[in-house]
Structures are given as structure tokens and as C-alpha cells.
Scaffold this active site. Sequence first.
Site, short mmCIF file in Angstrom:
data_model
loop_
_atom_site.label_atom_id
_atom_site.label_comp_id
_atom_site.label_asym_id
_atom_site.label_seq_id
_atom_site.Cartn_x
_atom_site.Cartn_y
_atom_site.Cartn_z
N LYS A 1 57.90 -29.79 42.30
CA LYS A 1 58.77 -30.08 41.16
C LYS A 1 59.47 -31.43 41.19
O LYS A 1 59.94 -31.87 42.24
CB LYS A 1 59.87 -29.01 41.10
CG LYS A 1 59.37 -27.64 40.75
CD LYS A 1 60.55 -26.74 40.78
CE LYS A 1 60.26 -25.35 40.28
NZ LYS A 1 61.47 -24.53 40.47
N ARG B 1 61.07 -24.76 67.49
CA ARG B 1 62.50 -25.10 67.44
C ARG B 1 63.18 -24.93 68.80
O ARG B 1 64.07 -25.71 69.15
CB ARG B 1 63.21 -24.26 66.37
CG ARG B 1 62.84 -24.75 64.99
CD ARG B 1 63.55 -23.99 63.91
NE ARG B 1 63.38 -24.70 62.65
CZ ARG B 1 63.49 -24.13 61.47
NH1 ARG B 1 63.75 -22.84 61.37
NH2 ARG B 1 63.35 -24.85 60.38
P1 AMP Z 1 57.68 -28.56 47.57
O1 AMP Z 1 58.25 -27.34 48.25
O2 AMP Z 1 58.39 -28.97 46.36
O3 AMP Z 1 57.45 -29.70 48.55
O4 AMP Z 1 56.25 -28.11 47.05
C1 AMP Z 1 55.23 -27.69 47.88
C2 AMP Z 1 54.26 -26.85 47.10
O5 AMP Z 1 53.75 -27.61 46.01
C3 AMP Z 1 53.07 -26.43 47.91
O6 AMP Z 1 53.09 -25.04 48.07
C4 AMP Z 1 51.88 -26.87 47.07
O7 AMP Z 1 50.87 -25.89 46.99
C5 AMP Z 1 52.48 -27.11 45.70
N1 AMP Z 1 51.71 -28.07 44.92
C6 AMP Z 1 51.35 -29.31 45.27
N2 AMP Z 1 50.58 -29.87 44.33
C7 AMP Z 1 50.45 -28.98 43.34
C8 AMP Z 1 49.75 -28.98 42.10
N3 AMP Z 1 49.05 -30.03 41.69
N4 AMP Z 1 49.84 -27.87 41.33
C9 AMP Z 1 50.54 -26.79 41.74
N5 AMP Z 1 51.22 -26.74 42.90
C10 AMP Z 1 51.17 -27.81 43.71
#
Ligand code: AMP
Length: 394
Positions: A199, A37
Site C-alpha cells: 500500500k 532474535r
Molecule cells: P507490505 O507489508 O506493505 O510491505 O506489503 C507486503 C505484501 O505486498 C506482500 O505480502 C506482497 O505479496 C504484497 N504485494 C507486493 N506486490 C504486490 C502486487 N503487485 N499485488 C498485490 N500484492 C502485492
Amino acid sequence: MGIRTIEQIELKGKRVFIRVDFNVPQDEKHHITDDTRILLSLPTIRFVSENGGKAILASHLGRPKGKKDPKFSLAPVAERLSQLLERKVVFATDCIGEDVQKQIGGMEEGGVLLLENLRFYSEEEKNEESFSKALASLCDVYVNDAFGTAHRAHASTEGMTRFVKIVAAGFLMMKEVESLERALINPQNPYVAILGGAKVSDKIGVIQNLLNKVTTLLIGGGMAYTFLKAEGFQIGKSLVEEDQVEFSLNLIEKAKGKVKFLLPSDHIAAEQMDIQAKRGIVKNDQIPSSWVCLDIGPETVKIFSEEIQSAKTIVWNGPMGVFEMEPFSQGTFGIAKAIANSSAFSIVGGGDSVAAVNKAGVAEKINHISTGGGASLEFLEGKKLPGIEALRRE
Ligand code: AMP
């Protein structure tokens, strides 16, 4: 777009307040563990300094919750910045007040000064007028180069701009706005958006907005399983948001005939989320009831990559699987490589997908890597970001 850049304003002899993002990670001994950064802010700081402006830098660091806490001091950043700029950086032990005014009064043209953590005052996040005025009184010109906090209306990102006549965007901010606008205003088709991460609920706004812009929507990661459940598949112990199943089904219906909407067709499933656990490649209708799907499978990588190959515009946010664990990282890396190999204008946003692009070693081949996870998501949702709107003047 009504936003001036620092190249369009007179800087010589002016006190130039630059809102930067120096919220860098540190270890327990306050050593900076990643200075990306700081590095990214150098072009703007150098430009102001080389053009005779007095650069007054301001940032937040961590969450000191309105209290002066040495744990969150920006002093180590001043030191690192001084090394990187190869010049003296004066550190002010406060961010407002008489002493700071005096220090600024003593600055030479081209000088660089870093103010102490803005969030030592709760008024910063509350966007209080008196605090905004105190910050505004330090400068003649206001520059925002902190895209990562542009979705927050804080005193240093929004409030103080009402009390400064001349406002402008720094180089980093400009690149973010221009790149993200390119994905929203008249993007070139085929336009492929790839959304992943944990999510559905975090990405509702983005999905809804992009559904009206893109030609193809590819869904992977944990959020894909809520959609697959909505389509009637048995998803075992995979991540699911029960309260989003109906929304997901409505979305699939809405997408029909409008965009090409693709979910994964195969997966890397495991007995549990563990690198040692028994695992295998399964199709949608073969997911064992006690297993969990942790990555998209090779067939999905191939299908998604074909879509990516023919795209002219690409937006990617969120990993395709639990890429932090090697056995479940191939889907995410496969997509990162496909984007890198495509000739499309590509944007990657969100901390995890940015980390994946870096880990895959393909960062240079991406047109724009957004520095602000939350801010880039809100931008793609079509929301107006207060820190950007505050820079628009007639
Ligand atoms: P986000 O912060 O919503 O972009 O989510 C990122 C997180 O989603 C990462 O830490 C991944 O390990 C998790 N993730 C991605 N795919 C899966 C999955 N199939 N099952 C559980 N966690 C997941």
C-alpha cells in the site's frame, strides 16, 4: 548523538536491566520455530555478563493483553537462551514484585536472569508510572537492545528510563541507530530508495521524508499501481487505493525536477493471483483489463538494477511483487541481488524485504538488515522514536 553504549559504562557488580526483543515465533507446542532474535541479542548479554554485570533480561512475547497466560510465557525462551549461552539462565515467574527482587538479590556477578513476559501487565503498554517505577527498582543500569519496539513508548522502553540514572544502548540497538542515521544524515549520493509492498498509504511518511534526501526513488510492488493509475494508465484488476490516487499524482509532480522518480515500465500480469493462472509480461499500456499485475517485469528489473549499480547509498523497504508465490518472485529477488552486487552502503528494512533477502541468499552482502519493520519505517519517516530518545542524556 548523546547515547552511551554499554562499552562506556561500569557494569561490574551492577544490576543491569536489558530490554531485549524475545518476541519469537512458536508452534502450537511452544517450540521456538525461529530463534534469530535470541541469537541477535547474545553479544549484548555476553558483554554484560563477561564484565561482571548481573544481566536481568526483559521482553514481551505475543499479545497476552495484560493477563497472565501460559501460552505467552517466556519460559521456553529461557531454556533456548541457556543452550545458546551455554550457561544457566534463571527464569523468574514474574517481571516485578518481591519474589523477583529476592531472586535478583541472590544473583552472582555475571549471572543471567530472564523475567516473565512484560505484557502480562497492561501497565506495560499503557506506560504507567507505578509499573515503570517497579521495573526501575530492579536495576542500577538500564540497557535497551530492542530496536523493534523502540517506536513504542512503553514502560520498559521509555517510562522506566526516567527512574534509572544510568542508561545505555546495547550493540544491536547501536548498529540500528548508526546505520539508519547514516541514511538520513549526510548520506552519500547517488542515494537510491526502493519502495514496494502492498500500500501507498503505509509508506506516505517515508516517501515524503525520503523525497527530500534521495537522488532516485524507485517504486514497485502493489503500491506502484496507484501511481500508474494516477499517471493515466489502465491497470486492470491490479491493487489500487482509490483514495490515494490524487496524493500519488501530487507526489509525482513534487518529485519532478527534484529527484529521479521511476515507476515500473513492465509487469508480470496474470488472469488471477494464482500460480497456475495464465500469465505474461506486459508493458504499462498493455495491461489487460481483467488481469492483475503481480510483479515488476524483466525490463523494470534491468532499469532499476542500473540505478542501484551506480548508487552509493541504498534503502529498500517492501517487496516488488507477490514474492511469496514463485512465478511472481523474480522482480523482488532481482532487486535483492542487484543490491547485494552493488558497492553502496545498503539498508534493508521491513519483514517482507528482509525475508526476500534471506530467501535470495544474499543477506551477508547487505550492510544493514533492520530487525524492526515498524521502527525502521518510522525512523526513515524522520520521526523521533521514544525508545531511542529515552537513551539520550547530556
Ligand atoms: P507490505 O507489508 O506493505 O510491505 O506489503 C507486503 C505484501 O505486498 C506482500 O505480502 C506482497 O505479496 C504484497 N504485494 C507486493 N506486490 C504486490 C502486487 N503487485 N499485488 C498485490 N500484492 C502485492
